[in-house]
Design an enzyme around this catalytic site. Structure first.
Site, PDB file in Angstrom:
ATOM      1  N   LYS A 218      -8.364   3.393   1.715  1.00 53.58           N
ATOM      2  CA  LYS A 218      -7.616   4.624   1.456  1.00 53.58           C
ATOM      3  C   LYS A 218      -7.794   5.220   0.070  1.00 53.58           C
ATOM      4  CE  LYS A 218      -4.497   3.146   4.793  1.00 53.58           C
ATOM      5  NZ  LYS A 218      -5.373   1.957   4.759  1.00 53.58           N
TER       6      LYS A 218
ATOM      7  N   SER B 101       0.828  -1.206   0.000  1.00 49.39           N
ATOM      8  CA  SER B 101       0.000   0.000   0.000  1.00 49.39           C
ATOM      9  C   SER B 101       0.864   1.259   0.000  1.00 49.39           C
ATOM     10  CB  SER B 101      -0.946   0.022   1.209  1.00 49.39           C
ATOM     11  OG  SER B 101      -0.219  -0.029   2.417  1.00 49.39           O
TER      12      SER B 101
ATOM     13  N   GLN C 202      -7.459  -2.086   4.321  1.00 49.76           N
ATOM     14  CA  GLN C 202      -6.456  -1.313   3.591  1.00 49.76           C
ATOM     15  C   GLN C 202      -7.077  -0.654   2.351  1.00 49.76           C
ATOM     16  OE1 GLN C 202      -2.356  -2.786   3.307  1.00 49.76           O
ATOM     17  NE2 GLN C 202      -2.654  -2.892   1.098  1.00 49.76           N
TER      18      GLN C 202
ATOM     19  N   ASN D 282      -2.380  -1.574  13.580  1.00 47.64           N
ATOM     20  CA  ASN D 282      -3.838  -1.439  13.549  1.00 47.64           C
ATOM     21  C   ASN D 282      -4.325  -0.134  14.166  1.00 47.64           C
ATOM     22  OD1 ASN D 282      -3.632  -3.922  12.456  1.00 47.64           O
ATOM     23  ND2 ASN D 282      -4.630  -5.048  14.118  1.00 47.64           N
TER      24      ASN D 282
ATOM     25  N   GLU E 291     -19.527  20.409 -17.061  1.00 46.61           N
ATOM     26  CA  GLU E 291     -19.818  19.006 -17.396  1.00 46.61           C
ATOM     27  C   GLU E 291     -18.895  18.058 -16.628  1.00 46.61           C
ATOM     28  OE1 GLU E 291     -21.098  18.792 -21.958  1.00 46.61           O
ATOM     29  OE2 GLU E 291     -19.351  20.025 -21.613  1.00 46.61           O
TER      30      GLU E 291
ATOM     31  N   THR F 100     -40.460  25.201 -12.433  1.00 45.74           N
ATOM     32  CA  THR F 100     -40.879  23.949 -11.801  1.00 45.74           C
ATOM     33  C   THR F 100     -41.247  23.046 -12.969  1.00 45.74           C
ATOM     34  OG1 THR F 100     -43.216  24.497 -11.594  1.00 45.74           O
ATOM     35  CG2 THR F 100     -41.809  25.180  -9.767  1.00 45.74           C
ATOM     36  N   HIS F 101     -40.860  21.788 -12.877  1.00 45.51           N
ATOM     37  CA  HIS F 101     -41.016  20.836 -14.001  1.00 45.51           C
ATOM     38  C   HIS F 101     -40.322  21.369 -15.256  1.00 45.51           C
ATOM     39  CE1 HIS F 101     -44.321  19.016 -11.616  1.00 45.51           C
ATOM     40  NE2 HIS F 101     -44.546  20.280 -11.301  1.00 45.51           N
TER      41      HIS F 101
ATOM     42  N   TYR G 206      -9.703  -5.779  13.156  1.00 45.58           N
ATOM     43  CA  TYR G 206      -8.982  -5.392  11.948  1.00 45.58           C
ATOM     44  C   TYR G 206      -8.937  -6.562  10.965  1.00 45.58           C
ATOM     45  CZ  TYR G 206      -5.574  -3.906   8.583  1.00 45.58           C
ATOM     46  OH  TYR G 206      -4.986  -3.583   7.402  1.00 45.58           O
TER      47      TYR G 206
HETATM   48  N1  ARG Z   1      -1.409  -1.103   5.418  1.00 44.80           N
HETATM   49  C1  ARG Z   1      -2.361  -1.503   6.426  1.00 44.80           C
HETATM   50  C2  ARG Z   1      -3.690  -0.791   6.185  1.00 44.80           C
HETATM   51  O1  ARG Z   1      -3.679   0.177   5.517  1.00 44.80           O
HETATM   52  C3  ARG Z   1      -1.860  -1.091   7.774  1.00 44.80           C
HETATM   53  C4  ARG Z   1      -2.355  -1.908   8.892  1.00 44.80           C
HETATM   54  C5  ARG Z   1      -1.827  -3.262   8.763  1.00 44.80           C
HETATM   55  N2  ARG Z   1      -2.051  -4.076   9.891  1.00 44.80           N
HETATM   56  C6  ARG Z   1      -1.834  -5.380   9.791  1.00 44.80           C
HETATM   57  N3  ARG Z   1      -2.029  -6.057  10.866  1.00 44.80           N
HETATM   58  N4  ARG Z   1      -1.443  -5.958   8.694  1.00 44.80           N
HETATM   59  O2  ARG Z   1      -4.710  -1.205   6.624  1.00 44.80           O
END
Ligand code: ARG
Length: 461
Positions: free
Chosen positions: A326, A24, A323, A111, A291, A156-157, A318
Site C-alpha cells: 500500500k 496498517s 500489506q 483477504n 528539478e 541529436t547527441h 495471501y
Molecule cells: N492489513 C492487511 C493487508 O493490508 C489486510 C489483510 C489481512 N489479512 C490477514 N489474513 N491478516 O494486507
C-alpha cells in the site's frame, strides 16, 4: 475493548512492539470509503441471498453510513490495536449496532476485502489520472498552436541537427503523454475485476452472488480463481509501471525545461510563479519545480522496485508481506497526481524566446542535410550528396558565413547539379516546409496534427 477480532484461540495478547510493527491503519485508513462501499454491497448481497435477515442488513448498512460520517467529521476513534481499517470499521460497527454487526464478515475474509478496497481505490484514481493527463496534454496542444511560427533546432547527441517547429516539439510531448493515458486505460481493465467472494482464498460455502456485488460496485467482471485472486497484486505492479513510464516522460520534459531556461539556451522563461531565487546569488532564477519533478521520478521507480521485489518468490496465496503493497502505491499515486497538476499549471505560464531560438538556428549550418537532399533529388546517390554538402559546409565555415549567405557561383562550383532554386531549400523556413512526410515538421502537417489532437482530447473527455 482491546480484544482482537481473531482473539478466540489466543491465551496471551500480542506484544506492544509486534502490534506497532504490524499495524496498517495509520496508512490504510485512506481506504475507508472503499471499505464501507464494499461492505454495503456485500451485506446487501447477503440479505438478497437470504444468508442474513434483511432487517439485520438494514441495521448494518445504516451503521456503516453513520461510521462514514464519523470518519469524515474527524470523530472516528482510529485504534492501532485494531490493526487495519477493516477491523477498525468492523469493531466500531459492533459498538454502534450491537453483536448483529458481526454478521458483516459472513462469507468474507480480509483477504478478499482488502482487494475490494484497493481495486475500488485504483479505479477512481486511474480515471482521475487519465483526466489530469488530458489536461496536461491539451496544454501541449495549446502551446503548439500559440507558437506555430517558432522554430528551433532539433538536437541529436545534444548537437544542433535540423530546424523544426517548436509546435512539433510540443506535440512530441503530447504523443508521449497520450501513450501514458492509453496505458492507464488498458491497466484499468485489469483493475476493474471483482475479487469479493474469494474469501480467504478457497471461496465460500455460502450461496453468494458475485455478479450482484460486481454490478453494485461497478466492476466489469468477476475474478475466476479464488487462490489467484487473493495472491494477485499484478494490477498494482502494472499501475505503478504506468506511473513510472509517465514519470520517465516527465523527467525528459523537466530536463529540457531546465536546459531551456538556462542562460546558455534561453529558449524558455518559466515565470516568477514557478521559479525560485537563490539565497546567496541574487541574479539567479532556479527551475526548482522542473528539478523536483525530475527528482520525484526516483520515488516512483522506487515504488515499482518495491512492489516487484515484494511479489518475487512469494508463495500463493495471501501472505502478510502483501500489506507492504500500500505505501508504495499511495506514494506513486500522490506523486504522479502532484506532478501532473504542477506541470500543467507551469506550462500555462511558460514563455518562449523567439530570438534565442533563431540565433540557435543560425551559425550551425543547420540546413546542411537539405543540400544533400537537394542533390539526391537531382539524382546523386545520397552518400555522394552528403560528401558534397559536407564540402560546402567546410567552405562556408572557412569563410565564416552562413550557407544561405553563399553566392550562387560559389556553391555551383561544388556540383553542376546545383541551380539557383537551392536557396529555397537552405533557408530555415524552406527546410521546415520541405519536410512534408507524414509525421514530419512542415507547418501544414503540424497544423493537421494539432486539429487531430484537439479532436482526440475532446473525445477523451
Ligand atoms: N492489513 C492487511 C493487508 O493490508 C489486510 C489483510 C489481512 N489479512 C490477514 N489474513 N491478516 O494486507
Amino acid at each position: 475493548m482491546g480484544k482482537k477480532a481473531w482473539g478466540g484461540r489466543f491465551k496471551k495478547s500480542i506484544s506492544k512492539i509486534a502490534e506497532e510493527f504490524s499495524e496498517s491503519v495509520s496508512f490504510d485508513k485512506r481506504l475507508y470509503d472503499e471499505d464501507i462501499r464494499g461492505s454495503i454491497a456485500h451485506v446487501k448481497m447477503l440479505s438478497k441471498q437470504k444468508i442474513i435477515p434483511s432487517k439485520d442488513a438494514e441495521k448494518i448498512v445504516s451503521g456503516l453510513n453513520s461510521i462514514k460520517k464519523e470518519i469524515e467529521s474527524g470523530k472516528f476513534p482510529f485504534r492501532q490495536e485494531l490493526e487495519d481499517i477493516h477491523l477498525n470499521i468492523e469493531r466500531r460497527l459492533i459498538e454502534k449496532i450491537g453483536r448483529v454487526g458481526g454478521k458483516i464478515h459472513t462469507a468474507r475474509s480480509r483477504n478478499d476485502q482488502v482487494l475490494v478496497d484497493i481495486r475500488l481505490y485504483l479505479k477512481t484514481e486511474t480515471s482521475e489520472i487519465i483526466k489530469l493527463i488530458n489536461k496536461l496534454s491539451s496544454q501541449f496542444v495549446t502551446l503548439a498552436e500559440k507558437n506555430i511560427d517558432l522554430a528551433l533546432p532539433l538536437y541529436t547527441h545534444m548537437q544542433r541537427g535540423q530546424p523544426v517547429l517548436l509546435a512539433h516539439h510540443m506535440l512530441a510531448y503530447y504523443e508521449m503523454f497520450q501513450r501514458d493515458s492509453e496505458r492507464f486505460k488498458d491497466c484499468l481493465k485489469r483493475i476493474n475485476v471483482n475479487p469479493l467472494g474469494s474469501g480467504a482464498g478457497a471461496g465460500t460455502s455460502f450461496p453468494i452472488d458475485r455478479d450482484y456485488t460486481a454490478k453494485a460496485l461497478g466492476f466489469n467482471s468477476v475474478s475466476k480463481n479464488s487462490i489467484d485472486t487473493v495472491s494477485d497484486r499484478d494490477f498494482i505492479a502494472e499501475f505503478i509501471f504506468c506511473c513510472s513510464s509517465m514519470m520517465m516522460h516527465f523527467s525528459r520534459l523537466s530536463e529540457e525545461l531546465v536546459l531551456w531556461s538556462s542562460k546558455e539556451f534561453d529558449f524558455a522563461d518559466l515565470g516568477d510563479e514557478f521559479t525560485t531565487g537563490s539565497s546567496i546569488m541574487p541574479q539567479k532564477r532556479n527551475p526548482d519545480m522542473a528539478e523536483l519533478t525530475r527528482g520525484k521520478v526516483a520515488r516512483v521507480y522506487g515504488s515499482l522496485n518495491s512492489i516487484m521485489t515484494l511479489l518475487k518468490g512469494l508463495p500463493l496465496s495471501y501472505n502478510r508481506d502483501l500489506q507492504e503493497d500500500k505505501e508504495p502505491l499511495f506514494d506513486a499515486v500522490d506523486t504522479v497526481k502532484a506532478c501532473l497538476e504542477l506541470n500543467t499549471e507551469m506550462l500555462k505560464k511558460i514563455r518562449f524566446n523567439k530570438s534565442a531560438m533563431e540565433s540557435a538556428l543560425s551559425g550551425g549550418f543547420i540546413t546542411a542535410t537539405d543540400i544533400a537532399d537537394y542533390l539526391t533529388r537531382k539524382g546523386l546517390p545520397f552518400r555522394d550528396a552528403h560528401e558534397v554538402s559536407g564540402k560546402i559546409v567546410g567552405y562556408a565555415e572557412d569563410k565564416g558565413i552562413e550557407l544561405e549567405d553563399l553566392e550562387f557561383k560559389e556553391i555551383k562550383k561544388f556540383s553542376k547539379l546545383i541551380e539557383v532554386d537551392i536557396f529555397e531549400y537552405i533557408s530555415v523556413q524552406g527546410s521546415i516546409e520541405s519536410r512534408k512526410s507524414y509525421g514530419g515538421t512542415a507547418t501544414d502537417n503540424v497544423g493537421k496534427m494539432i486539429t487531430q489532437a484537439k479532436r482526440t482530447l475532446k473525445n477523451n473527455k
